[in-house]
Write an enzyme that holds these catalytic residues in place. Structure first.
Site, PDB file in Angstrom:
ATOM      1  N   ASP A  50     -52.435  28.278-101.053  1.00  0.00           N
ATOM      2  CA  ASP A  50     -53.180  29.529-101.176  1.00  0.00           C
ATOM      3  C   ASP A  50     -52.811  30.236-102.474  1.00  0.00           C
ATOM      4  O   ASP A  50     -53.682  30.714-103.211  1.00  0.00           O
ATOM      5  CB  ASP A  50     -52.882  30.413 -99.964  1.00  0.00           C
ATOM      6  N   GLU A 122     -56.393  24.163 -98.593  1.00  0.00           N
ATOM      7  CA  GLU A 122     -55.281  24.870 -99.226  1.00  0.00           C
ATOM      8  C   GLU A 122     -53.992  24.052 -99.158  1.00  0.00           C
ATOM      9  O   GLU A 122     -53.224  24.014-100.137  1.00  0.00           O
ATOM     10  CB  GLU A 122     -55.078  26.231 -98.568  1.00  0.00           C
TER      11      GLU A 122
END
Length: 229
Positions: A50, A122
């Site tokens: 992320d 992610e």
């Protein structure tokens, strides 16, 4: 060729630590059902990915749009890294087929669950960063994300009228006016034409299905004129 070799060939990168790649595609439900295998889920990699994704996308936007205000770049980045976009990216590279799920999660349709696919994308970015470095992450994004940015897929998140105002008012006070020049088409499918005037000079013209869209289009044209002089 096993599935992990197939995946590496698909993404175009070889992993020195294949276990890291496997971890990126391992859901917590799989870990819960395979405790004897000493496998790890992808949640920590998701956390890292992320952050890496935010950094690389931010850097790309910063360099691609040198005159875009911070607020607009923030909105565009948010649209790029939001769940629906991440799901779209994950589906484009067929990540769902490689996810390791517990039997219960599999039966519940977890393989196509948007939140799960976004997390996997992610976590893959996190694993790729750890194993191959930031440059290889950027190369991957050059295939999957950056072309969509270049094609203008996320520009609808930008308020061009506000952006134009910020550009022309940096050094002086100016008067910005928008005029609706006319409309065409039947009542159910009208198109409007607009122009933007800055201190008496027409800087841009545009059209749209509504008056607001036409004004935004005119502002976008004006910004292109100003930034490519």
């Amino acid at each position: 060729m096993n599935q992990w070799e197939e995946l590496q060939e698909s993404v175009g990168f070889d992993f020195q630590n294949v276990e890291l790649l496997q971890q990126a595609f391992t859901h917590s439900s799989y870990v819960n059902e395979h405790r004897r295998e000493n496998v790890k889920d992808n949640e920590r990699l998701e956390f890292l990915g992320d952050a890496v994704l935010e950094l690389t996308v931010s850097d790309y936007l910063f360099n691609k749009y040198p005159d875009m205000a911070e607020g607009h770049m923030t909105k565009m980045r948010a649209a790029i890294v939001c769940e629906p976009s991440l799901v779209e990216f994950a589906e484009a590279v067929h990540f769902s087929k490689y996810v390791r799920l517990g039997k219960g999660e599999e039966k519940a349709g977890g393989r196509t669950r948007p939140a799960l696919l976004a997390d996997v994308f992610e976590s893959f970015i996190g694993a790729l960063y750890l194993d191959n470095g930031i440059d290889k992450v950027v190369k991957f994004l050059e295939r999957v994300i950056f072309p969509k940015i270049d094609a203008g897929a996320y520009l609808q998140t930008v308020d061009y009228k506000t952006q134009l105002q910020e550009i022309v008012q940096r050094d002086r006070d100016v008067l910005i006016e928008y005029d609706i020049l006319g409309e065409t088409g039947p009542a159910h499918n009208k198109a409007f034409d607009a122009q933007v005037i800055v201190n008496g000079q027409v800087l841009g013209k545009g059209s749209g299905r509504t008056k607001k869209q036409a004004e935004q289009s005119a502002a976008q044209f004006a910004i292109n004129q100003l930034t490519h002089r």
